[in-house]
Design an enzyme around this catalytic site. Structure first.
Site: not given
Ligand code: NAP
Length: 286
Positions: A96, A171, A239
């Site tokens: 997102t 989104k 965010k």
């Molecule tokens: P998350 O668990 O915080 O995972 C974030 C991912 O991004 C991890 O793989 C992290 O790597 C990586 N990352 C962050 N900074 C980085 C960098 N500088 N370089 C390389 N990798 C980096 O988040 P999530 O919940 O899976 O969400 C991921 C996306 O989907 C976000 O944009 C969120 O808004 C969206 N989303 C989330 C949900 C939900 O319910 N969780 C639903 C819809 C959409 P590390 O493992 O090394 O930290």
């Protein structure tokens, strides 16, 4: 057989890549913190050494990263996507982000001969695990069609929304509504509890009428138990509100209610709830 890559194995990416591997697809995975790749490799995924190597080796690479900064770093940074993309290979960013970030990535990928699709998702950890996400896609339509087999394993519905930027906007609209609904639920619950009402009965009344929805039902019960196990991190909700407000600014659309909602989430983040579920905003409201 199509070779798929997957970059970013956080809460969402891990579940989505797992569904691709379980479906029998050939998948190469990479994550900044390498330990998160281990369960997927044990399931049958190949390890990738960098975004560059994954994108160079795979026909279509998906990415699921935290925010615009992470999505940009993985694309433009050293050993990033741009150094491996080309020859019509596809890059599908499902993070997102805002529409400007998506367009910048699209431009750079296409200049190097790659194809680009933005495809953020609606749905949280459980729908990601169940393969029932709603996938909002925009950009290269041939890549959209080529990605459908994988989308069908990750989601229950996928939509093509036209030019890059439109899926990011869709989104942000969805999460603007969701953030506002969460704050409304928490304020209503806090007021009701202070007024001596029974929390379960508040949820029962909401669920019986026109305000019934799965989020109030699911999160409402957890709120009452003060159970904020992370499904959607609060920092990501804040965010998304920040990005929605930026879009409102760019398009000249005032967002008074969303601005107030955002302040409440900023406060929750500042008070140590960033990594908890976004429903933990209740802690700074009650
Ligand atoms: P998350 O668990 O915080 O995972 C974030 C991912 O991004 C991890 O793989 C992290 O790597 C990586 N990352 C962050 N900074 C980085 C960098 N500088 N370089 C390389 N990798 C980096 O988040 P999530 O919940 O899976 O969400 C991921 C996306 O989907 C976000 O944009 C969120 O808004 C969206 N989303 C989330 C949900 C939900 O319910 N969780 C639903 C819809 C959409 P590390 O493992 O090394 O930290």
């Amino acid at each position: 057989m199509t070779k798929y890559g997957f970059l970013g194995l956080g809460i969402m990416g891990n579940a989505m890549a797992t569904n691709l591997v379980r479906a029998g697809f050939e998948v190469t995975v990479w994550n900044r913190t390498p330990a998160k790749c281990t369960p997927l490799i044990e399931l049958g995924a190949h390890p990738g050494s960098s975004p560059r190597e994954v994108v160079a080796d795979c026909d279509i690479t998906f990415a699921m990263l935290s925010d615009p900064a992470a999505a940009s770093e993985i694309c433009f940074g050293p050993n990033g996507v741009l150094s491996g993309i080309g020859d019509g290979r596809g890059y599908v960013d499902m993070s997102t982000v805002d529409d400007t970030t998506a367009r910048n990535i699209m431009q750079a990928v296409t200049e190097r001969g790659g194809r680009f699709l933005e495809a953020p998702v609606s749905g949280t950890k459980k729908p990601a695990e169940d393969g029932t996400l709603i996938i909002l896609a925009a950009g290269d339509e041939t890549l959209y069609k080529d990605s459908v087999a994988a989308f069908d394993k990750m989601g229950k519905k996928h939509m093509y929304l036209g030019e890059v930027g439109q899926a990011a906007r869709m989104k942000l609209v969805v999460n603007l509504v969701m953030g506002g609904m969460m704050v409304a639920l928490c304020e209503g619950m806090a007021l009701g509890l202070k007024g001596g009402l029974n929390g379960q009965q508040i949820l029962e009344v909401l669920d019986a009428g026109a305000l019934a929805n799965p989020m109030f039902k699911g999160k409402g019960a957890l709120l009452l138990q003060k159970e904020f196990h992370t499904s959607f991190p609060l920092k990501h909700m804040q965010k998304d509100l920040r990005l929605a407000i930026g879009l409102g600014d760019a398009l000249g659309q005032p967002l008074h209610g969303t601005a107030a909602t955002n302040e409440t989430f900023i406060r929750a983040r500042a008070e140590g709830h960033a990594e908890e579920d976004f429903s933990a905003v209740f802690e700074v409201i009650r």
